[in-house]
Design a protein around this motif. Structure first.
Motif, PDB file in Angstrom:
ATOM      1  N   GLU A  70      22.200 -10.064  31.509  1.00  0.00           N
ATOM      2  CA  GLU A  70      21.503 -10.753  30.412  1.00  0.00           C
ATOM      3  C   GLU A  70      20.480 -11.721  31.000  1.00  0.00           C
ATOM      4  N   VAL A 110       8.063 -14.411  29.889  1.00  0.00           N
ATOM      5  CA  VAL A 110       7.621 -14.155  31.269  1.00  0.00           C
ATOM      6  C   VAL A 110       6.621 -13.003  31.187  1.00  0.00           C
ATOM      7  N   ASP A 168      20.151 -17.790  33.639  1.00  0.00           N
ATOM      8  CA  ASP A 168      19.368 -18.706  32.805  1.00  0.00           C
ATOM      9  C   ASP A 168      18.661 -19.728  33.688  1.00  0.00           C
ATOM     10  N   LEU A 169      17.435 -20.019  33.251  1.00  0.00           N
ATOM     11  CA  LEU A 169      16.557 -20.944  33.966  1.00  0.00           C
ATOM     12  C   LEU A 169      17.098 -22.367  33.947  1.00  0.00           C
ATOM     13  N   VAL A 170      17.819 -22.719  32.906  1.00  0.00           N
ATOM     14  CA  VAL A 170      18.205 -24.119  32.699  1.00  0.00           C
ATOM     15  C   VAL A 170      19.635 -24.334  33.211  1.00  0.00           C
ATOM     16  N   HIS A 209      15.288 -18.355  37.535  1.00  0.00           N
ATOM     17  CA  HIS A 209      14.267 -17.661  36.745  1.00  0.00           C
ATOM     18  C   HIS A 209      14.603 -16.161  36.753  1.00  0.00           C
ATOM     19  N   ALA A 210      14.481 -15.523  35.595  1.00  0.00           N
ATOM     20  CA  ALA A 210      14.841 -14.106  35.475  1.00  0.00           C
ATOM     21  C   ALA A 210      14.113 -13.259  36.524  1.00  0.00           C
ATOM     22  N   VAL A 251      18.460 -11.660  24.531  1.00  0.00           N
ATOM     23  CA  VAL A 251      18.567 -12.024  23.114  1.00  0.00           C
ATOM     24  C   VAL A 251      17.727 -13.290  22.917  1.00  0.00           C
ATOM     25  N   PHE A 252      16.498 -13.117  22.499  1.00  0.00           N
ATOM     26  CA  PHE A 252      15.555 -14.234  22.405  1.00  0.00           C
ATOM     27  C   PHE A 252      15.538 -15.011  23.724  1.00  0.00           C
ATOM     28  N   ASN A 310      26.878 -14.301  24.233  1.00  0.00           N
ATOM     29  CA  ASN A 310      26.702 -12.831  24.141  1.00  0.00           C
ATOM     30  C   ASN A 310      27.393 -12.145  25.316  1.00  0.00           C
ATOM     31  N   GLN A 369      22.416 -25.063  30.729  1.00  0.00           N
ATOM     32  CA  GLN A 369      22.938 -23.900  29.999  1.00  0.00           C
ATOM     33  C   GLN A 369      23.978 -23.162  30.842  1.00  0.00           C
ATOM     34  N   GLY A 391      18.265 -14.768  30.424  1.00  0.00           N
ATOM     35  CA  GLY A 391      18.155 -15.900  29.492  1.00  0.00           C
ATOM     36  C   GLY A 391      19.422 -15.966  28.653  1.00  0.00           C
ATOM     37  N   CYS A 392      20.549 -16.185  29.325  1.00  0.00           N
ATOM     38  CA  CYS A 392      21.859 -16.064  28.653  1.00  0.00           C
ATOM     39  C   CYS A 392      22.254 -17.312  27.883  1.00  0.00           C
TER      40      CYS A 392
END
Ligand SMILES: C[S@@+](CC[C@H](N)C(=O)[O-])C[C@H]1O[C@@H](n2cnc3c(N)ncnc32)[C@H](O)[C@@H]1O
Length: 184
Positions: free
Chosen positions: A10, A84, A34-36, A59-60, A77-78, A18, A39, A12-13
């Motif tokens: 995934e 990117v 996930d970038l953050v 970063h993805a 998912v969004f 999910n 999170q 941006g999890c």
């Protein structure tokens, strides 16, 4: 598709809900990126005890560039897809999918609220709302299904479906675009 022991990624999890659903309900082995960092910490604190789930901060695109793993499906998912540059991200995704396997992603619909989809390949300016309700400007690639199909095709991915979803609270305009594609 039987997801048991399948390897999923995934992009941006966020807090990992999910990924956790797919791991617990379907027995998939899921990696969430996930970038953050916040999170990823939330995801680990919620679901870190599950041994078929891994959360990575980064970063993805950088994650894909650094990894040699091949996945049975990649999804967003969004998440990172749409945030990117597609000409960089989609080929990197294609390299990490096994032949015939699936990419699925949802993005805010380019016509939500009466907007117009991009007429070229450049991003437009949008905002994301953070947890503390501050709004952060981001570049978002606002493609319609046809333009996604073109970019997917260049990356060696074949568009299988493009579905629009509506939310009655947002009037007549579609709110979500859901795309599935397969690696050729
Ligand atoms: C709207 S949230 C969705 C989170 C999750 N997919 C969900 O449905 O709950 C978008 C997430 O994408 C992450 N994101 C945005 N750009 C990214 C990138 N380039 N690489 C990795 N994650 C990214 C953000 O940090 C955020 O957590």
């Amino acid at each position: 598709m039987d997801l048991r022991r399948k390897r999923l990624l995934e992009l941006g999890c966020g807090p990992g809900h999910n990924a956790a659903h797919l791991a617990t309900r379907y027995g998939a082995h899921v990696t969430g990126v996930d970038l953050v960092g916040l999170q990823v910490r939330r995801a680990r604190s919620h679901y870190g005890r599950l041994n078929n789930l891994t959360f990575v901060a980064g970063h993805a695109l950088h994650y894909l560039q650094a990894s040699a793993e091949r996945f049975d499906a990649i999804y967003s998912v969004f998440g990172a897809i749409g945030l990117v540059a597609p000409e960089l991200l989609l080929p990197a995704i294609a390299q990490h999918l096994k032949p015939g396997c699936t990419l699925a992603f949802s993005v805010p619909h380019p016509q939500r609220g009466g907007r117009r989809p991009s007429t070229d390949d450049r991003p437009s300016r949008d905002y994301v709302t953070l947890h503390d309700r501050t709004r952060l400007p981001v570049a978002r690639w606002e493609f319609d299904a046809e333009r996604w199909e073109k970019h997917l095709g260049r990356a060696g991915l074949w568009l299988a479906s493009a579905q629009e979803f509506h939310d009655a609270r947002h009037g007549l305009w579609p709110t979500t675009l859901l795309i599935t594609a397969h690696k050729l």
